[in-house]
Design an enzyme around this catalytic site. Structure first.
Site: not given
Ligand code: NAD
Length: 500
Positions: A169, A244, A278, A378
């Site tokens: 997803k 992650e 991240c 962040e």
């Molecule tokens: P987000 O947490 O808003 O969304 C990530 C994913 O989760 C999306 O596909 C979203 O649709 C889904 N999602 C949202 N609510 C959900 C729920 N209730 N149940 C299941 N899925 C759900 O993150 P974002 O804004 O898309 O990305 C940025 C964030 O990701 C930053 O905090 C960044 O640090 C983190 N990130 C971490 C890594 C890592 O490898 N550690 C890598 C890249 C990004």
């Protein structure tokens, strides 16, 4: 206009049951460039059913078959490197320096996982038990918008290697990239249902998948807040989780560092992927004894980090992905000033000459204390904090004084000294003197940066469950005229099954 009206279930591009549409934007122009029709909970159910059907066969394939699949996936993704790069630039505004790393690497993860798989022993003898590493079942991968296809490839490569089937997803904000990567993966010709890709909202498709009773594993990349919610949900059915999550990564400049060489590397680490990473090194820890010199060099060198249109090769910092993200970054730039930090570079508003697009000035704050919110939270944009430290011990304490623990950098002219410091930093990865990425090294975070690791053997084992078989042979003790049982350890090594 890109119209994406198909979802990918059971080896086919099909019309989703969901009928809601989401707009897609070019963040450099703020113009709508397309629309995506989103999947819903019913589509999520269909995807799980397909993955469950495929699991019974796929989980028993031979290692060689899965290596062959990984090699085919690698070739199929590699063939579309340019299309992936274009989609990433148009939909996400990533600058050339990031795309140049990301697009060719996307396919490489399949090749690297094939190598890991080749050397991996699925059967072992442990004490008196025959232990077999079994695929953990039907898995769900949830990915963010900031490096969409890389995360899809990384997670899928480990699932395929393990023999697990998967629903993916991706973020609804990266549907263009998802479309290209889905076409690549489809072209590899794997049996139907092994992977299914359903773009939809997190609270609809994400929620349906993470609560589904037929799902046994969740691998998630995204924010710590969403990760926390998913872990709580997953606990109800004891799903295995790999998380992650976010980061606030420290970059420690030791007092013997060659600043001429190091400062451009420090800024490149901080502004990586326009700061929407991240792993960005957003807290720069500088020795008090060289603070003035470091400030001067940072404010001079930051001019080389131009913000602008991603198609321009000279640009190092592209736009933020959305208006919402732009507003959020601006609010942190205001907050930093309210907290008493001083702007060394950048500030609020768009960079000079850019009147449209979600562009942010590459910004550096100095006079930052580690307890300020700009140093703790962040921001996910090109905003860095320069924090002074007294001595090595103080630098390590500040580096570790964070809820996060994803990655760190240490710069020094003395590698042994840098290693001594690195060994005391609470982070999943520590880079010394800008060492290159190693795909076999585990990736993941300490503390609230996550749970578990990706890549290499750790990444593969995240999709495996050990099953121990302990056997007992019954014997008739005729000599003593007694019926009894004697524990006997099989003498031959355990047999080679089809999965080896
Ligand atoms: P987000 O947490 O808003 O969304 C990530 C994913 O989760 C999306 O596909 C979203 O649709 C889904 N999602 C949202 N609510 C959900 C729920 N209730 N149940 C299941 N899925 C759900 O993150 P974002 O804004 O898309 O990305 C940025 C964030 O990701 C930053 O905090 C960044 O640090 C983190 N990130 C971490 C890594 C890592 O490898 N550690 C890598 C890249 C990004």
């Amino acid at each position: 206009m890109h119209i994406i009206d198909r979802t990918y279930i059971d080896g086919k591009f099909i019309e989703p049951h969901g009928d809601e549409w989401a707009p897609l934007f070019n963040p450099a122009t703020e113009e709508q460039i397309g629309s995506v029709r989103l999947a819903d909970a019913q589509d999520a159910d269909r995807a799980v059913a397909a993955a469950k059907r495929a699991f019974s066969t796929f989980s028993n394939t031979a290692k060689e078959e899965r290596i062959d699949m990984l090699n085919r996936l690698h070739a199929a993704v590699l063939a579309r490197t340019d299309d992936l790069a274009c989609a990433m630039r148009e939909e996400y505004g990533a600058p050339s320096n990031f795309i140049g790393f990301s697009a060719p690497r996307a396919g490489m993860v399949f090749l690297e996982m094939a190598r890991t798989l080749k050397d991996y022993e699925f059967r072992r003898r442990m004490g008196s038990a025959d232990v077999e590493m079994r695929p953990s079942g039907v898995a769900v991968a949830i990915t963010p918008w900031n490096s969409n296809y890389s995360f899809i490839c990384g997670k899928l490569s480990a699932a395929i290697a393990a023999g697990a089937t998967m629903m993916i997803k991706p973020s609804e904000m990266s549907a263009l990239q998802t479309q290209v990567i889905t076409e690549c993966l489809h072209a590899a010709g794997l049996p139907s249902g092994i992977f299914n890709i359903v773009t939809g909202y997190g609270n609809v498709v994400g929620a349906a998948l993470t609560t589904h009773r037929d799902v046994s594993k969740i691998t998630f990349t995204g924010s710590t807040a969403t990760g926390r919610r998913i872990v709580q949900t997953a606990a109800a059915t004891m799903k295995r989780v790999t998380m992650e999550l976010g980061g606030k990564c420290p970059t420690v400049i030791l007092d013997d560092a060659d600043l001429e060489v190091v400062i451009p590397q420090v800024l490149a680490a901080g502004f990586r992927n326009s700061g929407q990473a991240c792993i960005a090194g957003t807290r720069i820890l500088a020795p008090e004894s060289r603070l003035n010199e470091i400030e001067e060099r940072l404010s001079h060198t930051v001019k080389e980090f131009r913000a602008g249109y991603p198609a321009d090769d000279q640009v190092q910092v592209g736009p933020m992905v959305s208006q919402k993200q732009w507003d959020r970054v601006q609010s942190y730039i205001r907050l930093g000033q309210e907290e008493g930090a001083r702007l060394l570079a950048g500030g609020e508003g768009r960079p000079e000459g850019l009147h449209r697009g979600w562009f942010v000035k590459p910004t550096i704050f100095t006079g930052v204390r580690n307890d300020m919110r700009i140093a703790r939270e962040e921001i996910f944009g090109p905003v860095l904090s320069l924090i002074p430290y007294r001595d090595e011990e103080d630098a390590i304490a500040i580096a570790n004084d964070s809820d996060y623990g994803l990655q760190a950098h240490v710069f020094s002219s003395d590698v042994e000294r840098a290693k001594r410091v690195a060994n005391q930093i609470e982070a999943g990865r520590v880079f010394i003197n800008d060492a290159p990425h190693d795909p076999l090294a585990p990736f993941g975070g300490f503390k609230q940066s996550g749970i578990g690791r990706e890549f290499g053997v750790f990444g593969l084992e995240a999709f495996l469950e050990p099953r121990a078989v302990l056997s007992l042979r019954y014997k008739y003790c005729a000599a003593r005229g007694l019926r009894g049982i004697i524990f006997s350890t099989p003498r031959r090594p355990c047999g080679r099954g089809s999965r080896e």
